[in-house]
Motif scaffolding. Sequence first.
Motif, PDB file in Angstrom:
ATOM      1  N   LEU A 131     -15.637  -5.182  43.329  1.00 59.46           N
ATOM      2  CA  LEU A 131     -14.645  -4.625  42.409  1.00 59.46           C
ATOM      3  C   LEU A 131     -13.493  -3.970  43.167  1.00 59.46           C
ATOM      4  O   LEU A 131     -12.342  -4.021  42.731  1.00 59.46           O
ATOM      5  CB  LEU A 131     -15.305  -3.601  41.487  1.00 59.46           C
ATOM      6  N   ALA A 132     -13.821  -3.353  44.309  1.00 58.46           N
ATOM      7  CA  ALA A 132     -12.790  -2.647  45.078  1.00 58.46           C
ATOM      8  C   ALA A 132     -11.929  -3.593  45.904  1.00 58.46           C
ATOM      9  O   ALA A 132     -10.765  -3.297  46.167  1.00 58.46           O
ATOM     10  CB  ALA A 132     -13.449  -1.612  45.991  1.00 58.46           C
ATOM     11  N   SER A 133     -12.491  -4.730  46.321  1.00 55.96           N
ATOM     12  CA  SER A 133     -11.808  -5.601  47.278  1.00 55.96           C
ATOM     13  C   SER A 133     -11.152  -6.828  46.663  1.00 55.96           C
ATOM     14  O   SER A 133     -10.409  -7.533  47.343  1.00 55.96           O
ATOM     15  CB  SER A 133     -12.798  -6.065  48.357  1.00 55.96           C
ATOM     16  N   ALA A 134     -11.445  -7.122  45.399  1.00 59.10           N
ATOM     17  CA  ALA A 134     -10.890  -8.319  44.777  1.00 59.10           C
ATOM     18  C   ALA A 134      -9.357  -8.274  44.785  1.00 59.10           C
ATOM     19  O   ALA A 134      -8.751  -7.207  44.659  1.00 59.10           O
ATOM     20  CB  ALA A 134     -11.400  -8.464  43.353  1.00 59.10           C
ATOM     21  N   GLU A 135      -8.748  -9.449  44.920  1.00 58.68           N
ATOM     22  CA  GLU A 135      -7.280  -9.523  44.979  1.00 58.68           C
ATOM     23  C   GLU A 135      -6.638  -8.951  43.721  1.00 58.68           C
ATOM     24  O   GLU A 135      -5.616  -8.275  43.769  1.00 58.68           O
ATOM     25  CB  GLU A 135      -6.852 -10.980  45.182  1.00 58.68           C
ATOM     26  N   TRP A 136      -7.237  -9.274  42.562  1.00 58.94           N
ATOM     27  CA  TRP A 136      -6.745  -8.752  41.296  1.00 58.94           C
ATOM     28  C   TRP A 136      -7.842  -7.897  40.665  1.00 58.94           C
ATOM     29  O   TRP A 136      -9.009  -8.244  40.707  1.00 58.94           O
ATOM     30  CB  TRP A 136      -6.366  -9.886  40.336  1.00 58.94           C
ATOM     31  N   PRO A 137      -7.473  -6.749  40.056  1.00 56.16           N
ATOM     32  CA  PRO A 137      -8.498  -5.885  39.438  1.00 56.16           C
ATOM     33  C   PRO A 137      -9.225  -6.596  38.300  1.00 56.16           C
ATOM     34  O   PRO A 137      -8.626  -7.370  37.554  1.00 56.16           O
ATOM     35  CB  PRO A 137      -7.681  -4.701  38.904  1.00 56.16           C
ATOM     36  N   PHE A 138     -10.524  -6.341  38.188  1.00 53.84           N
ATOM     37  CA  PHE A 138     -11.308  -6.864  37.069  1.00 53.84           C
ATOM     38  C   PHE A 138     -11.083  -5.986  35.843  1.00 53.84           C
ATOM     39  O   PHE A 138     -10.855  -4.776  35.949  1.00 53.84           O
ATOM     40  CB  PHE A 138     -12.797  -6.891  37.426  1.00 53.84           C
ATOM     41  N   GLU A 161     -23.747   4.063  36.354  1.00 57.67           N
ATOM     42  CA  GLU A 161     -22.508   3.822  35.608  1.00 57.67           C
ATOM     43  C   GLU A 161     -21.500   4.938  35.870  1.00 57.67           C
ATOM     44  O   GLU A 161     -20.309   4.689  36.081  1.00 57.67           O
ATOM     45  CB  GLU A 161     -22.806   3.727  34.115  1.00 57.67           C
ATOM     46  N   GLY A 162     -21.977   6.188  35.860  1.00 59.51           N
ATOM     47  CA  GLY A 162     -21.080   7.311  36.109  1.00 59.51           C
ATOM     48  C   GLY A 162     -20.468   7.258  37.499  1.00 59.51           C
ATOM     49  O   GLY A 162     -19.265   7.493  37.687  1.00 59.51           O
ATOM     50  N   TRP A 163     -21.306   6.948  38.486  1.00 59.02           N
ATOM     51  CA  TRP A 163     -20.812   6.862  39.867  1.00 59.02           C
ATOM     52  C   TRP A 163     -19.812   5.727  40.027  1.00 59.02           C
ATOM     53  O   TRP A 163     -18.738   5.897  40.626  1.00 59.02           O
ATOM     54  CB  TRP A 163     -21.991   6.661  40.821  1.00 59.02           C
ATOM     55  N   LEU A 164     -20.144   4.548  39.480  1.00 62.60           N
ATOM     56  CA  LEU A 164     -19.263   3.386  39.617  1.00 62.60           C
ATOM     57  C   LEU A 164     -17.941   3.628  38.902  1.00 62.60           C
ATOM     58  O   LEU A 164     -16.863   3.281  39.427  1.00 62.60           O
ATOM     59  CB  LEU A 164     -19.965   2.148  39.048  1.00 62.60           C
ATOM     60  N   SER A 165     -17.998   4.229  37.716  1.00 60.44           N
ATOM     61  CA  SER A 165     -16.775   4.513  36.966  1.00 60.44           C
ATOM     62  C   SER A 165     -15.871   5.470  37.736  1.00 60.44           C
ATOM     63  O   SER A 165     -14.646   5.257  37.822  1.00 60.44           O
ATOM     64  CB  SER A 165     -17.144   5.113  35.606  1.00 60.44           C
ATOM     65  N   MET A 191     -14.301   3.599  40.776  1.00 65.25           N
ATOM     66  CA  MET A 191     -13.201   2.705  40.417  1.00 65.25           C
ATOM     67  C   MET A 191     -11.965   3.474  39.960  1.00 65.25           C
ATOM     68  O   MET A 191     -10.833   3.083  40.251  1.00 65.25           O
ATOM     69  CB  MET A 191     -13.655   1.741  39.313  1.00 65.25           C
ATOM     70  N   ALA A 192     -12.184   4.588  39.276  1.00 64.93           N
ATOM     71  CA  ALA A 192     -11.047   5.412  38.860  1.00 64.93           C
ATOM     72  C   ALA A 192     -10.322   5.970  40.082  1.00 64.93           C
ATOM     73  O   ALA A 192      -9.088   6.043  40.109  1.00 64.93           O
ATOM     74  CB  ALA A 192     -11.522   6.546  37.954  1.00 64.93           C
ATOM     75  N   GLY A 193     -11.100   6.369  41.104  1.00 65.17           N
ATOM     76  CA  GLY A 193     -10.496   6.880  42.323  1.00 65.17           C
ATOM     77  C   GLY A 193      -9.667   5.843  43.047  1.00 65.17           C
ATOM     78  O   GLY A 193      -8.716   6.175  43.761  1.00 65.17           O
ATOM     79  N   PRO A 213      -9.642   1.314  37.072  1.00 64.64           N
ATOM     80  CA  PRO A 213     -10.585   1.583  35.978  1.00 64.64           C
ATOM     81  C   PRO A 213     -10.906   0.301  35.229  1.00 64.64           C
ATOM     82  O   PRO A 213     -10.052  -0.589  35.089  1.00 64.64           O
ATOM     83  CB  PRO A 213      -9.807   2.575  35.095  1.00 64.64           C
ATOM     84  N   LEU A 214     -12.132   0.192  34.723  1.00 64.22           N
ATOM     85  CA  LEU A 214     -12.549  -1.010  34.017  1.00 64.22           C
ATOM     86  C   LEU A 214     -13.697  -0.673  33.090  1.00 64.22           C
ATOM     87  O   LEU A 214     -14.322   0.395  33.194  1.00 64.22           O
ATOM     88  CB  LEU A 214     -12.951  -2.112  34.993  1.00 64.22           C
ATOM     89  N   LYS A 215     -13.994  -1.586  32.185  1.00 64.14           N
ATOM     90  CA  LYS A 215     -15.114  -1.427  31.279  1.00 64.14           C
ATOM     91  C   LYS A 215     -16.404  -1.800  32.012  1.00 64.14           C
ATOM     92  O   LYS A 215     -16.456  -2.818  32.710  1.00 64.14           O
ATOM     93  CB  LYS A 215     -14.935  -2.317  30.054  1.00 64.14           C
TER      94      LYS A 215
END
Length: 503
Positions: free
Chosen positions: A31-38, A56-60, A63-65, A69-71
């Motif tokens: 999720l962090a390295s993909a060329e385009w955000p998911f 889920e809390g940690w991953l969210s 990604m916000a950092g 951000p994503l669902k």
Amino acid sequence: MPKTRILLTWLGQQDVLAEEKGVEGPVAAILASAEWPFDEVRILANNWLDRLEQYEGWLSKRMAGLKRPLKISFREAALESPIDYSGIYQVAREELDHLAANDVRITLNLTSGTPAMIATWLLLGKGVYGTELVQTSWQSGLSSIELPFDISLEYLHHQDGLLGQIASNAPDVDVHFDHIQTHSATMGETIALAKRIALRDIPVVIQGDSGTGKEVVATAIHQASVRASEPFVPVNCGAIPEGLVDSHLFGHVKGAFTGAVSNRKGVFDQAHGGTLFLDEVGELPLDAQAKLLRVLQEKEVMPVGASRAHKTDVRIIAATHRDLLAMVEAGDFREDLFYRLAVGLLSLPPLRSRQEDIPDLVRRLMEQLNQEARTQPGYKSKKISKNAINFICSQPWPGNIRELWNTLVRASVWSDGDCLERHHIEKAMIKRGPAVSHLGQRRDVSQGVDISKIVDETKVYYIKEALKLTAGQKVKAARLLGISNHQTLSNWINQLGISDTDY
């Protein structure tokens, strides 16, 4: 209008443990390295269900950092085992059907999950749905996978054979053994064999002195196996109270005995679908060995007080510092159980036999020590000098890696500087008495010896070792020491002044 981008993935052990290990884990790395955000990550979980909310809390937050951000959504997938090909296929097919019907752009993660799960993604992702395939590793980072062929639907009719073949040739086994680096030919051969054994769903016996890393190797075998997404349950057989062995291994029902106030799962049920690590298996009494053999043969357990047995699916990895074949000859270990367990057999060499590994091992242990102690008040990250490493290499380390680790911890705590020198290591080492330092050596009788003192020192050393191995259980310790009556052992303990704090 661009399509919604969704990452579809199984939840793997490395993902769940990412936060506590201070790493990203495969899902977060993708999720962090993909060329385009998911836009969304859809996670299929068949284990660690009690940790989904925390993950889920940690991953969210992660990604916000990164301003991505994503669902995040989960599906709990009930599978019979890590190699439940039919169940894996059904869950994967349902998810892909649903996402494809919504006309989204699907990317499949080939890093998280068991080899059977990854193989299913390959078959369905390229052979049916035309999805993108990605994988990630700490060595190579994120990469897309392009297969030079399409996998025809007709192969899905033979999925058991195909998935089994792909799983047997899974390319990422090495990553689970990367932390066990070695320059020793003996250790290298052992690790190479462990990698081969990992992919075969067979029982294993690991032999080696105390502190040689038997549980580390067992854990690596589990993580590289088809059961990696299921529990790894370690059990110290020598520490189970003798009267509770059956209950601990097989569980009990409410009212089975005094104190059984509720049903309790045994370790076989706790490890269902995964790996049960029986450390110090040689300490099990003969009657427990007979019941263990039956479980292995029948693949079912009978909880204490139950009226009916139920099926169990575990892989057994057993470990011991004792010579099981010698125990078989002495009648202390069942021969049929030994051959049932020792389908895969590994022997770990002691640290003194792999001197060439010590410098790198010390540096890795120091890195681990600095990482674990970094949040402690007043701790300074430390290096270790070449002289200190040379001194370490000259020592016998009868406690092996465990003793070396504890010595480095003590030295780092006692030192105020930022570099450990030889004198720090010498001060931190456990000073062994004459009985230990002269074990297996001859003393110069011409200078005079106190033979009563030597005998007492020898008794003290071996009694302490036996009590440590059995968690203070005198009946088991007496058996290890060849003493027929545990009361005799109690008398010796009193006479020699051995206290509870000594073990």
